[in-house]
Motif scaffolding. Structure first.
Motif, mmCIF file in Angstrom:
data_model
loop_
_atom_site.group_PDB
_atom_site.id
_atom_site.type_symbol
_atom_site.label_atom_id
_atom_site.label_comp_id
_atom_site.label_asym_id
_atom_site.label_seq_id
_atom_site.Cartn_x
_atom_site.Cartn_y
_atom_site.Cartn_z
ATOM 1 N N GLN A 107 11.604 1.276 -2.712
ATOM 2 C CA GLN A 107 10.866 1.066 -2.792
ATOM 3 C C GLN A 107 10.081 1.786 -2.165
ATOM 4 N N ILE A 108 10.805 3.208 -0.697
ATOM 5 C CA ILE A 108 10.228 3.553 -0.405
ATOM 6 C C ILE A 108 11.136 5.678 -0.426
ATOM 7 N N LYS A 109 10.314 5.967 -0.827
ATOM 8 C CA LYS A 109 10.898 7.417 -1.345
ATOM 9 C C LYS A 109 10.746 8.546 -0.323
ATOM 10 N N GLU A 110 11.573 8.758 0.647
ATOM 11 C CA GLU A 110 11.537 9.551 1.959
ATOM 12 C C GLU A 110 12.035 11.242 1.454
ATOM 13 N N LEU A 111 11.831 11.843 2.390
ATOM 14 C CA LEU A 111 11.600 13.067 2.283
ATOM 15 C C LEU A 111 12.169 13.575 3.542
ATOM 16 N N ARG A 112 13.236 13.942 4.424
ATOM 17 C CA ARG A 112 13.574 14.573 5.226
ATOM 18 C C ARG A 112 13.105 16.049 6.123
ATOM 19 N N VAL A 113 11.935 16.478 6.974
ATOM 20 C CA VAL A 113 12.066 17.787 7.215
ATOM 21 C C VAL A 113 12.875 17.924 8.368
ATOM 22 N N LYS A 114 13.133 19.187 9.328
ATOM 23 C CA LYS A 114 13.150 19.307 10.360
ATOM 24 C C LYS A 114 12.360 20.049 11.428
ATOM 25 N N ASP A 137 0.974 -1.521 0.448
ATOM 26 C CA ASP A 137 -0.043 -0.203 -0.047
ATOM 27 C C ASP A 137 0.795 0.878 -0.290
ATOM 28 N N ILE A 138 2.017 1.015 0.017
ATOM 29 C CA ILE A 138 3.193 2.088 0.063
ATOM 30 C C ILE A 138 4.167 2.329 -0.615
ATOM 31 N N ASP A 139 3.440 2.019 -1.911
ATOM 32 C CA ASP A 139 5.024 1.670 -2.725
ATOM 33 C C ASP A 139 5.043 3.112 -3.470
ATOM 34 N N ASP A 140 3.816 3.629 -3.378
ATOM 35 C CA ASP A 140 3.674 5.194 -4.200
ATOM 36 C C ASP A 140 4.055 6.166 -3.484
ATOM 37 N N LYS A 141 4.147 6.460 -1.971
ATOM 38 C CA LYS A 141 4.186 7.242 -1.302
ATOM 39 C C LYS A 141 5.162 8.353 -1.107
ATOM 40 N N VAL A 142 5.203 8.998 -0.469
ATOM 41 C CA VAL A 142 6.608 10.142 -0.194
ATOM 42 C C VAL A 142 6.477 9.650 1.378
#
Length: 251
Positions: A154-161, A129-134
């Motif tokens: 498989q997971i696209k990560e976006l780091r925030v502060k 279910d999370i394949d296409d999520k950021v």
């Protein structure tokens, strides 16, 4: 009577001597990212679950020096040895310096959740279910069970502060972004930022990040008497219900 006075004076002198000679405790605090476990205000006042526990443990006889750093810098300081008799919080699951020497008993059990915008119809059932999520994640924190999925793409990560940035991304990308964090920290930060939980969906994520305990993390070279004192006081706080009362104050 004179003998009684003499005994009392001797006891008072012993207490004064113990207080003046007690080693200071160096408490390490993560700046801005650890609420409700560690909360620091602009006027440098400290509160939160861990900070309140530390205050109760060392309410007498010890001086507590506070050291507040961004997470990565704090870890670097502790890995370099830190100040003598340092203390913070940690878990066996985290590894490294935050797992090297822990209190005898845990102080809390953490769980993780997926937070999404209520405008999204996303429902988490399994990994597909999370394949296409950021995946929105906080800078500095490691997620060992997620890392292999990040490494293989498989997971696209976006780091925030911070949490504010995470919530804004969910609002701007309701169908694409999910925020992974400790359930307690999500709820607390939504509350202090005056955001309604009903505007978001909170789903359990324990299948990928199982619940685990957190402890007080202690200097591996801490004085044995101080370490014994910490464990004794922590047990007293637990038995008296004070530990639960502190947790309930924030969660």
């Amino acid at each position: 009577m004179k003998r009684f006075i003499s005994i009392m004076l001797t006891l008072q002198l012993c207490i004064v001597s113990f207080t003046s000679n007690a080693e200071p405790i160096n408490y390490y605090v993560i700046a801005n990212q650890a609420m409700p476990f560690q909360i620091t205000t602009e006027n440098n006042k400290h509160s939160g679950i861990v900070s309140d526990i530390i205050s109760r443990i060392f309410i007498e006889n010890y001086t507590v020096n506070y050291h507040t750093y961004p997470f990565n810098r704090m870890i670097s300081q502790l890995e370099a040895g830190g100040e003598k008799n340092w203390i913070t919080y940690g878990s066996p699951d985290w590894g490294g310096v935050q797992a090297a020497n822990l209190s005898d008993m845990p102080i809390y059990t953490v769980s993780h959740s997926i937070l999404t915008n209520a405008k999204s119809d996303f429902l988490y059932r399994d990994i597909k279910d999370i394949d296409d999520k950021v995946f929105v994640l906080l800078y500095g924190f490691d997620y060992p069970t997620l890392q292999p999925l990040i490494d293989n793409g498989q997971i696209k990560e976006l780091r925030v502060k911070d949490y504010g940035a995470a919530f804004r991304i969910l609002d701007k990308m309701p169908d694409d972004a999910v925020f992974i964090e400790m359930t307690s920290r999500i709820k607390y930060n939504l509350k202090i930022q005056s955001r309604e939980l009903q505007n978001y969906n909170l789903q359990d994520f324990s299948t990928l990040i199982p619940s685990y305990p957190i402890y007080l993390a202690l200097d591996p070279n801490m004085d044995s008497d101080i370490q014994r004192f910490i464990n004794e006081q922590l047990s007293i706080l637990s038995d008296s219900g004070t530990l639960t009362a502190i947790i309930n104050r924030y969660i």
